[in-house]
Design a protein around this motif. Structure first.
Motif, PDB file in Angstrom:
ATOM      1  N   LEU A   1      43.072  39.838  53.190  1.00  0.00           N
ATOM      2  CA  LEU A   1      41.989  38.934  52.803  1.00  0.00           C
ATOM      3  C   LEU A   1      41.453  39.294  51.419  1.00  0.00           C
ATOM      4  CD1 LEU A   1      40.052  36.632  53.703  1.00  0.00           C
ATOM      5  CD2 LEU A   1      38.531  38.430  54.581  1.00  0.00           C
ATOM      6  N   ALA A   2      41.279  40.579  51.166  1.00  0.00           N
ATOM      7  CA  ALA A   2      40.753  41.025  49.873  1.00  0.00           C
ATOM      8  C   ALA A   2      41.720  40.673  48.752  1.00  0.00           C
ATOM      9  CB  ALA A   2      40.506  42.532  49.911  1.00  0.00           C
ATOM     10  N   ALA A   3      43.021  40.909  48.968  1.00  0.00           N
ATOM     11  CA  ALA A   3      44.007  40.616  47.923  1.00  0.00           C
ATOM     12  C   ALA A   3      44.032  39.120  47.601  1.00  0.00           C
ATOM     13  CB  ALA A   3      45.384  41.094  48.356  1.00  0.00           C
ATOM     14  N   VAL A   4      44.035  38.292  48.630  1.00  0.00           N
ATOM     15  CA  VAL A   4      44.104  36.840  48.421  1.00  0.00           C
ATOM     16  C   VAL A   4      42.838  36.330  47.728  1.00  0.00           C
ATOM     17  CG1 VAL A   4      44.197  34.598  49.575  1.00  0.00           C
ATOM     18  CG2 VAL A   4      45.700  36.452  50.322  1.00  0.00           C
ATOM     19  N   LEU A   5      41.680  36.684  48.270  1.00  0.00           N
ATOM     20  CA  LEU A   5      40.433  36.192  47.690  1.00  0.00           C
ATOM     21  C   LEU A   5      40.187  36.785  46.307  1.00  0.00           C
ATOM     22  CD1 LEU A   5      38.004  36.110  50.763  1.00  0.00           C
ATOM     23  CD2 LEU A   5      39.362  34.264  49.747  1.00  0.00           C
ATOM     24  N   GLY A   6      40.582  38.052  46.127  1.00  0.00           N
ATOM     25  CA  GLY A   6      40.416  38.659  44.810  1.00  0.00           C
ATOM     26  C   GLY A   6      41.210  37.923  43.753  1.00  0.00           C
ATOM     27  N   LEU A   7      42.426  37.523  44.066  1.00  0.00           N
ATOM     28  CA  LEU A   7      43.247  36.782  43.112  1.00  0.00           C
ATOM     29  C   LEU A   7      42.743  35.359  42.915  1.00  0.00           C
ATOM     30  CD1 LEU A   7      46.814  37.972  44.216  1.00  0.00           C
ATOM     31  CD2 LEU A   7      45.562  38.661  42.164  1.00  0.00           C
ATOM     32  N   VAL A   8      42.307  34.714  43.998  1.00  0.00           N
ATOM     33  CA  VAL A   8      41.843  33.321  43.906  1.00  0.00           C
ATOM     34  C   VAL A   8      40.508  33.252  43.176  1.00  0.00           C
ATOM     35  CG1 VAL A   8      41.062  31.333  45.246  1.00  0.00           C
ATOM     36  CG2 VAL A   8      43.119  32.569  45.937  1.00  0.00           C
ATOM     37  N   TRP A   9      39.577  34.099  43.567  1.00  0.00           N
ATOM     38  CA  TRP A   9      38.245  34.041  42.965  1.00  0.00           C
ATOM     39  C   TRP A   9      38.250  34.424  41.491  1.00  0.00           C
ATOM     40  CZ3 TRP A   9      34.846  36.736  47.284  1.00  0.00           C
ATOM     41  CH2 TRP A   9      34.766  35.881  48.398  1.00  0.00           C
ATOM     42  N   ARG A  10      39.202  35.256  41.083  1.00  0.00           N
ATOM     43  CA  ARG A  10      39.252  35.693  39.688  1.00  0.00           C
ATOM     44  C   ARG A  10      40.307  34.925  38.887  1.00  0.00           C
ATOM     45  NH1 ARG A  10      34.964  38.904  38.565  1.00  0.00           N
ATOM     46  NH2 ARG A  10      36.162  39.757  36.796  1.00  0.00           N
ATOM     47  N   ALA A  11      40.795  33.823  39.445  1.00  0.00           N
ATOM     48  CA  ALA A  11      41.908  33.093  38.810  1.00  0.00           C
ATOM     49  C   ALA A  11      41.541  32.553  37.439  1.00  0.00           C
ATOM     50  CB  ALA A  11      42.370  31.957  39.725  1.00  0.00           C
ATOM     51  N   ARG A  12      40.289  32.205  37.205  1.00  0.00           N
ATOM     52  CA  ARG A  12      39.885  31.601  35.935  1.00  0.00           C
ATOM     53  C   ARG A  12      39.424  32.628  34.909  1.00  0.00           C
ATOM     54  NH1 ARG A  12      36.548  26.107  37.752  1.00  0.00           N
ATOM     55  NH2 ARG A  12      38.271  25.167  38.958  1.00  0.00           N
ATOM     56  N   GLU A  13      39.480  33.890  35.271  1.00  0.00           N
ATOM     57  CA  GLU A  13      39.093  34.936  34.323  1.00  0.00           C
ATOM     58  C   GLU A  13      40.183  35.100  33.261  1.00  0.00           C
ATOM     59  OE1 GLU A  13      36.129  36.404  34.358  1.00  0.00           O
ATOM     60  OE2 GLU A  13      35.626  35.148  36.106  1.00  0.00           O
ATOM     61  N   PRO A  14      39.858  35.768  32.145  1.00  0.00           N
ATOM     62  CA  PRO A  14      40.867  35.989  31.100  1.00  0.00           C
ATOM     63  C   PRO A  14      42.097  36.717  31.635  1.00  0.00           C
ATOM     64  CG  PRO A  14      38.673  36.536  30.292  1.00  0.00           C
ATOM     65  CD  PRO A  14      38.536  36.264  31.758  1.00  0.00           C
ATOM     66  N   ARG A  15      43.211  36.544  30.934  1.00  0.00           N
ATOM     67  CA  ARG A  15      44.469  37.137  31.385  1.00  0.00           C
ATOM     68  C   ARG A  15      44.370  38.630  31.608  1.00  0.00           C
ATOM     69  NH1 ARG A  15      48.425  39.847  29.068  1.00  0.00           N
ATOM     70  NH2 ARG A  15      47.564  39.598  26.981  1.00  0.00           N
ATOM     71  N   THR A  16      43.581  39.309  30.808  1.00  0.00           N
ATOM     72  CA  THR A  16      43.482  40.764  30.882  1.00  0.00           C
ATOM     73  C   THR A  16      42.393  41.241  31.842  1.00  0.00           C
ATOM     74  OG1 THR A  16      42.032  40.719  28.944  1.00  0.00           O
ATOM     75  CG2 THR A  16      44.386  41.102  28.555  1.00  0.00           C
ATOM     76  N   ASP A  17      41.937  40.363  32.732  1.00  0.00           N
ATOM     77  CA  ASP A  17      40.887  40.748  33.683  1.00  0.00           C
ATOM     78  C   ASP A  17      41.361  41.925  34.540  1.00  0.00           C
ATOM     79  OD1 ASP A  17      38.394  40.365  35.198  1.00  0.00           O
ATOM     80  OD2 ASP A  17      39.735  39.713  36.798  1.00  0.00           O
ATOM     81  N   LEU A  18      40.665  43.048  34.458  1.00  0.00           N
ATOM     82  CA  LEU A  18      41.094  44.273  35.138  1.00  0.00           C
ATOM     83  C   LEU A  18      40.883  44.207  36.643  1.00  0.00           C
ATOM     84  CD1 LEU A  18      39.815  46.972  32.605  1.00  0.00           C
ATOM     85  CD2 LEU A  18      42.147  46.136  32.930  1.00  0.00           C
ATOM     86  N   LEU A  19      39.841  43.519  37.076  1.00  0.00           N
ATOM     87  CA  LEU A  19      39.589  43.440  38.513  1.00  0.00           C
ATOM     88  C   LEU A  19      40.723  42.672  39.203  1.00  0.00           C
ATOM     89  CD1 LEU A  19      37.640  44.281  40.699  1.00  0.00           C
ATOM     90  CD2 LEU A  19      36.382  42.149  40.346  1.00  0.00           C
ATOM     91  N   ARG A  20      41.118  41.547  38.614  1.00  0.00           N
ATOM     92  CA  ARG A  20      42.224  40.775  39.192  1.00  0.00           C
ATOM     93  C   ARG A  20      43.532  41.572  39.133  1.00  0.00           C
ATOM     94  NH1 ARG A  20      42.634  35.806  36.074  1.00  0.00           N
ATOM     95  NH2 ARG A  20      43.835  37.088  34.623  1.00  0.00           N
ATOM     96  N   ALA A  21      43.737  42.302  38.034  1.00  0.00           N
ATOM     97  CA  ALA A  21      44.950  43.117  37.908  1.00  0.00           C
ATOM     98  C   ALA A  21      45.034  44.148  39.017  1.00  0.00           C
ATOM     99  CB  ALA A  21      44.970  43.800  36.539  1.00  0.00           C
ATOM    100  N   GLY A  22      43.892  44.724  39.403  1.00  0.00           N
ATOM    101  CA  GLY A  22      43.885  45.701  40.483  1.00  0.00           C
ATOM    102  C   GLY A  22      44.292  45.098  41.817  1.00  0.00           C
ATOM    103  N   PHE A  23      43.782  43.904  42.099  1.00  0.00           N
ATOM    104  CA  PHE A  23      44.176  43.244  43.349  1.00  0.00           C
ATOM    105  C   PHE A  23      45.662  42.889  43.334  1.00  0.00           C
ATOM    106  CE2 PHE A  23      39.550  42.298  43.625  1.00  0.00           C
ATOM    107  CZ  PHE A  23      39.339  42.841  44.884  1.00  0.00           C
ATOM    108  N   LEU A  24      46.182  42.530  42.160  1.00  0.00           N
ATOM    109  CA  LEU A  24      47.617  42.251  42.042  1.00  0.00           C
ATOM    110  C   LEU A  24      48.437  43.520  42.246  1.00  0.00           C
ATOM    111  CD1 LEU A  24      49.856  40.217  41.368  1.00  0.00           C
ATOM    112  CD2 LEU A  24      49.494  40.752  38.939  1.00  0.00           C
TER     113      LEU A  24
END
Length: 605
Positions: free
Chosen positions: A299-322
């Motif tokens: 759930l965390a991985a999916v929502l983390g990627l979806v909720w941060r989808a519009r952030e800049p390419r270098t978004d570190l929080l989204r990179a961590g979930f990836l």
């Protein structure tokens, strides 16, 4: 924050106690610990991973994971606790390192939750008191993830090279399994690191080359060493270390061809324990070992990627979930499609589950405090995790008394968060959140702590926590099934046989030869003497040939051979039966022969 350091110190203290409890009675692996004692007495055996001090044949694995254990046995002596001590250190270091990595990624709250989750994962507790390579593998891969995260954050080249070094060293512990993270690392760096696409690709190639060179360093050195100057490489039909890595420990685990790349036939079936298929991670054996936070992590991985989808390419929080979500997904896919897995293989996904749990709860908490519609995720995640704990514990109801505590805590914490809302008093919110988090940790902690009792620690060859596995069910009827092996702790039978062999040895190079590793393990753990292990781990490796064996007898380098019907016959064992004299068991102090037969080859060549 003032609470950070005391909280981390407390977690590390708890981890140390859980991992080191009863270390003098640790369930060390009989095969690996025999090699560890041999490696501690001989530089040849140490470097090449020789099973006996003479280095006649290697382990069926690369030696890297056992170098720390051999070093501590050399330093402190042949004690069980000395062999297991590096595992404890590696386990605690993994908890500390994961805390540090997650803190830089998602903050101190996430780091503390991740450290607690990893510490209380049952499979890590049982594994960190063993002598099995997966503990070192996990530590080194977590270190690699930390280096990659730094490379993504700073755009510096050195952390990426360091990441490659860590992956290469992890390869020395568990070979190809260390490379499973490489596709994930490559995607994360290419997607999230600063710089132009071409620059990122070139740097990835440099980091990957580093990983390849460090990974293959030992294999190349062994391959370039003349066969006469090193042990025979176990698990191979051609004495080639590349066959051991890519055939015996590689393709044979995924194909129907057991002789892939020069592997010894039939080895794939001898090493596995079932536990495969897409439901493997949640079956009644493996589920309670590692999967307590699996729904929350997904759930965390999916929502983390979806909720941060519009952030800049270098978004570190989204990179961590990836990063951690990819780690989990790749390992789950590989384990599910292999031809079988021991439960402790899954220890390598525990850091990913722990990081996603910590990062996910931190993300859900921030959304909760922001007062958006997403705030429902935090109490829902708590309820989901405790409900899943009920599902995993239901087949055995092993710690149902903890569920009696966990369910009210989860319900109370979730209701407090749902009803009060983010504008309620700080004390009430913190109390509700703390109650919910404690509820999620209680049941896995119960399973983890149960393994301090040998009844719930599984077999030394395949550690498992709780009331699962063959050893547990056997022990319910016969407590002698819990008897653990140890270094320098021979049985009366072993002592009698060793005394006979030593007293009748007259300058031979080898104390004896054995049919496969099974008869040799106990003797090598008791007294590290040169032993010719015919057939290696499975008994099927074509070393020595009958001609080589005959030459050793003719040149007075070998006199005694110990055979067993529990391992397959080979040309060498057939030669022994036709050229050597069987000794009555009473001559060497055994009242019953059991499953072994000792042969004297003196004067029979």
């Amino acid at each position: 924050m003032r609470w950070e350091r005391p909280a981390l110190a407390a977690v590390l203290l708890v981890a140390t106690v859980l991992y080191a409890w009863g270390l003098d009675r640790a369930a060390i692996h009989p095969y690996y610990s025999a090699a560890i004692r041999s490696m501690a007495t001989s530089w040849r055996a140490f470097f090449f991973g020789g099973l006996d001090p003479s280095g006649s044949i290697t382990l069926d694995k690369l030696p890297g994971a056992f170098w720390p254990e051999a070093a501590t046995v050399w330093l402190f002596g042949p004690h069980t606790w000395a062999a297991a001590l590096p595992q404890v250190v590696e386990g605690v270091l993994t908890v500390w390192l994961l805390h540090r990595i997650v803190r830089e990624w998602a903050g101190p709250f996430a780091a503390l939750i991740a450290a607690l989750t990893l510490t209380f994962t049952p499979v890590t507790v049982v594994l960190n008191r063993a002598t099995i390579p997966d503990t070192a593998l996990t530590l080194l891969l977590v270190a690699a993830a930390g280096a990659l995260q730094k490379a993504v954050r700073t755009e510096r080249l050195l952390p990426l090279i360091t990441c490659g070094v860590w992956v290469g060293l992890a390869f020395q512990t568990k070979m190809l399994q260390a490379w499973l993270v490489l596709p994930v690392f490559a995607v994360v760096y290419q997607v999230a690191a600063p710089g132009t696409p071409l620059k990122r690709v070139l740097r990835l190639l440099l980091g990957g080359t580093t990983a390849l060179v460090v990974s293959c360093a030992w294999v190349l050195l062994a391959w370039m060493t003349p066969a006469a100057d090193r042990p025979y490489v176990d698990g191979t039909s051609n004495n080639n270390p590349f066959s051991q890595v890519f055939g015996y420990n590689g393709m044979s685990r995924f194909s129907d061809d057991p002789t892939a790349f020069g592997a010894v036939a039939g080895t794939s079936a001898s090493r596995t324990d079932g536990n495969t298929g897409w439901g493997m991670l949640i079956n009644h054996t493996i589920g309670p070992q590692v999967a307590w936070f699996l729904p929350l992590a997904v759930l965390a991985a999916v929502l983390g990627l979806v909720w941060r989808a519009r952030e800049p390419r270098t978004d570190l929080l989204r990179a961590g979930f990836l990063l951690w979500g990819g780690w989990l997904a790749v390992h789950a896919m590989v384990f599910s499609t292999s031809n079988g897995n021991h439960p402790y293989y899954t220890a390598v996904i525990a850091p990913a589950l722990a990081a996603l749990t910590g990062g996910g709860l931190a993300l859900f908490r921030s959304e909760y405090e922001a007062g958006t519609r997403r705030r429902v995720a935090l109490p829902s995640a708590i309820v989901l995790t405790v409900a899943w704990a009920l599902v995993l514990d239901w087949p055995t109801l092993f710690v149902s008394w903890l569920l009696v505590l966990a369910v009210p805590l989860a319900v109370g914490g979730a209701l407090g968060l749902w009803i009060c809302g983010p504008r309620a008093s700080h004390l009430l919110l913190q109390g509700s959140l703390a109650a919910g988090i404690v509820a999620t940790l209680l049941v896995p902690l119960g399973w983890a702590a149960s393994s301090l009792d040998p009844l719930y620690a599984g077999a030394s060859t395949s550690p498992t926590a709780g009331p699962v596995g063959k050893v547990y069910h056997k022990a319910l009827h016969d407590r002698s099934a819990l008897r653990q092996v140890g270094l320098d702790q021979p049985s009366d039978r072993d002592t009698a046989l060793l005394d006979y062999l030593v007293s009748h040895r007259h300058g031979e190079k080898y104390l004896l030869a054995t049919q496969a590793a099974y008869p040799a393990e106990r003797l090598l753990r008791a007294d590290s003497q040169p032993t010719l292990v015919m057939g290696g781990f499975t008994g099927k490796t074509p070393f020595p040939t009958s001609q080589q064996l005959g030459d050793l007898v003719t040149t007075h380098q070998l006199r005694y051979v110990l055979l067993t019907p529990r391992r397959p016959a080979t040309p060498a064992t057939t030669w022994v039966k036709s050229h050597c004299t069987r000794i009555r068991s009473r001559a060497y102090g055994w009242r019953t022969r059991g499953s072994f037969a000792l042969y004297d080859c003196a004067g029979k060549h």
